[in-house]
Design a protein around this motif. Structure first.
Motif, mmCIF file in Angstrom:
data_model
loop_
_atom_site.group_PDB
_atom_site.id
_atom_site.type_symbol
_atom_site.label_atom_id
_atom_site.label_comp_id
_atom_site.label_asym_id
_atom_site.label_seq_id
_atom_site.Cartn_x
_atom_site.Cartn_y
_atom_site.Cartn_z
ATOM 1 N N ALA A 179 0.830 -1.208 0.000
ATOM 2 C CA ALA A 179 0.000 0.000 0.000
ATOM 3 C C ALA A 179 0.864 1.257 0.000
ATOM 4 O O ALA A 179 0.540 2.238 -0.686
ATOM 5 N N LEU A 180 1.964 1.222 0.741
ATOM 6 C CA LEU A 180 2.842 2.392 0.790
ATOM 7 C C LEU A 180 3.519 2.624 -0.563
ATOM 8 O O LEU A 180 3.587 3.756 -1.043
ATOM 9 N N VAL A 181 3.975 1.560 -1.206
ATOM 10 C CA VAL A 181 4.599 1.705 -2.529
ATOM 11 C C VAL A 181 3.578 2.239 -3.529
ATOM 12 O O VAL A 181 3.882 3.128 -4.326
ATOM 13 N N LYS A 182 2.352 1.735 -3.475
ATOM 14 C CA LYS A 182 1.307 2.240 -4.369
ATOM 15 C C LYS A 182 1.008 3.713 -4.092
ATOM 16 O O LYS A 182 0.729 4.480 -5.020
ATOM 17 N N LYS A 183 1.088 4.133 -2.849
ATOM 18 C CA LYS A 183 0.903 5.550 -2.489
ATOM 19 C C LYS A 183 2.032 6.392 -3.088
ATOM 20 O O LYS A 183 1.786 7.473 -3.635
ATOM 21 N N PHE A 184 3.267 5.895 -3.002
ATOM 22 C CA PHE A 184 4.396 6.606 -3.599
ATOM 23 C C PHE A 184 4.184 6.767 -5.114
ATOM 24 O O PHE A 184 4.441 7.829 -5.681
ATOM 25 N N ILE A 185 3.725 5.689 -5.768
ATOM 26 C CA ILE A 185 3.478 5.738 -7.207
ATOM 27 C C ILE A 185 2.400 6.772 -7.520
ATOM 28 O O ILE A 185 2.567 7.613 -8.411
ATOM 29 N N ALA A 186 1.293 6.707 -6.797
ATOM 30 C CA ALA A 186 0.190 7.643 -7.038
ATOM 31 C C ALA A 186 0.648 9.085 -6.851
ATOM 32 O O ALA A 186 0.311 9.960 -7.667
ATOM 33 N N ASP A 187 1.418 9.335 -5.802
ATOM 34 C CA ASP A 187 1.915 10.696 -5.554
ATOM 35 C C ASP A 187 2.844 11.157 -6.672
ATOM 36 O O ASP A 187 2.731 12.297 -7.143
ATOM 37 N N GLU A 244 2.991 10.021 -9.798
ATOM 38 C CA GLU A 244 2.250 10.193 -11.048
ATOM 39 C C GLU A 244 1.428 11.478 -11.019
ATOM 40 O O GLU A 244 1.313 12.165 -12.032
ATOM 41 N N LYS A 245 0.877 11.816 -9.864
ATOM 42 C CA LYS A 245 0.146 13.079 -9.722
ATOM 43 C C LYS A 245 1.113 14.253 -9.893
ATOM 44 O O LYS A 245 0.813 15.219 -10.597
ATOM 45 N N ASP A 246 2.287 14.174 -9.251
ATOM 46 C CA ASP A 246 3.281 15.241 -9.355
ATOM 47 C C ASP A 246 3.790 15.423 -10.782
ATOM 48 O O ASP A 246 4.181 16.530 -11.163
ATOM 49 N N SER A 247 3.793 14.337 -11.565
ATOM 50 C CA SER A 247 4.339 14.411 -12.924
ATOM 51 C C SER A 247 3.514 15.311 -13.835
ATOM 52 O O SER A 247 3.981 15.706 -14.895
ATOM 53 N N ASP A 248 2.287 15.644 -13.420
ATOM 54 C CA ASP A 248 1.477 16.576 -14.214
ATOM 55 C C ASP A 248 2.083 17.973 -14.219
ATOM 56 O O ASP A 248 1.953 18.691 -15.205
ATOM 57 N N GLY A 249 2.740 18.362 -13.113
ATOM 58 C CA GLY A 249 3.271 19.715 -13.016
ATOM 59 C C GLY A 249 4.770 19.812 -12.879
ATOM 60 O O GLY A 249 5.330 20.905 -12.954
ATOM 61 N N SER A 250 5.459 18.694 -12.680
ATOM 62 C CA SER A 250 6.908 18.732 -12.525
ATOM 63 C C SER A 250 7.511 17.408 -12.990
ATOM 64 O O SER A 250 6.806 16.427 -13.207
ATOM 65 N N TYR A 251 8.825 17.413 -13.122
ATOM 66 C CA TYR A 251 9.521 16.225 -13.613
ATOM 67 C C TYR A 251 9.556 15.140 -12.539
ATOM 68 O O TYR A 251 9.886 15.394 -11.385
ATOM 69 N N VAL A 252 9.217 13.929 -12.937
ATOM 70 C CA VAL A 252 9.367 12.745 -12.105
ATOM 71 C C VAL A 252 10.180 11.743 -12.926
ATOM 72 O O VAL A 252 9.827 11.427 -14.063
ATOM 73 N N SER A 253 11.254 11.269 -12.346
ATOM 74 C CA SER A 253 12.138 10.345 -13.050
ATOM 75 C C SER A 253 11.437 9.017 -13.328
ATOM 76 O O SER A 253 10.894 8.391 -12.411
ATOM 77 N N PRO A 254 11.484 8.559 -14.585
ATOM 78 C CA PRO A 254 10.918 7.241 -14.873
ATOM 79 C C PRO A 254 11.677 6.131 -14.140
ATOM 80 O O PRO A 254 11.112 5.080 -13.864
ATOM 81 N N PHE A 255 12.936 6.375 -13.814
ATOM 82 C CA PHE A 255 13.688 5.386 -13.048
ATOM 83 C C PHE A 255 13.069 5.188 -11.670
ATOM 84 O O PHE A 255 12.928 4.054 -11.203
#
Length: 187
Positions: A104-112, A114-125
């Motif tokens: 659940a925590l890893v899925k929360k990190f992913i969701a956060d 992916e949400k942040d990637s709308d307005g800023s860079y998130v590394s695909p790595f």
């Protein structure tokens, strides 16, 4: 330069970690070398002298995560958030983990992210690493290939991260490793 036998040698600069500027440096080196117990011991010793160093807590959490000791990883990151004054982040870590465990925590990190990637860079790595922890082969490989396309510097440590161990025999993974130029060491 010559060594004691008179043979020509190459003068190499000595790399010294600044224990005051980056007290977490050796912990990070040991983490990448998969010397987890030594990294934990080093972090704990340094935290005795520097109990408010957020970087040490971050690295300690990373080491525990890589060992699969998720309770300890969450506690280290919670402490990091508290040291930084991010009480709501500490509460989120504690609550999500208590309710749903590591997945659940890893899925929360992913969701956060992916949400942040709308307005800023998130590394695909970084996203690939999370999906790798969940064992999602296709999503992980696609993100690693995107990381190569974007020339993500974190790819230099791809072979040191156990999140990708399940991919080491995969041809697409080995192609990524070859493109990055790091040794292909199947695990």
């Amino acid at each position: 330069d010559r060594d004691v036998t008179g043979v020509q040698t190459c003068a190499l600069p000595i790399l010294e970690l600044d224990r005051f500027e980056r007290p977490w440096g050796m912990v990070s080196v040991l983490k990448f070398a998969r010397q987890y117990d030594a990294a934990i011991q080093d972090a704990q010793q340094r935290l005795e002298a520097l109990p408010n160093d957020d970087g040490l807590y971050w690295e300690l959490g990373q080491v525990y995560e890589r060992k699969g000791e998720w309770d300890k990883a969450v506690r280290a990151w919670e402490k990091m958030e508290l040291v930084e004054g991010h009480n709501s982040n500490a509460e989120m870590l504690r609550t999500v983990y208590a309710r749903g465990g590591w997945t659940a925590l890893v899925k929360k990190f992913i969701a956060d992210d992916e949400k942040d990637s709308d307005g800023s860079y998130v590394s695909p790595f970084d996203l690939a690493r999370y999906y790798g922890e969940l064992g999602e082969r296709e999503k992980t490989l696609g993100l690693l290939e995107e990381a190569v396309h974007q020339r993500c510097p974190q790819l230099l440590w791809i072979q040191t991260d156990p999140a990708f161990d399940f991919l080491h025999q995969d041809a697409r993974y080995r192609a990524v490793v070859r493109q990055v130029g790091v040794p292909d060491v199947p695990r």
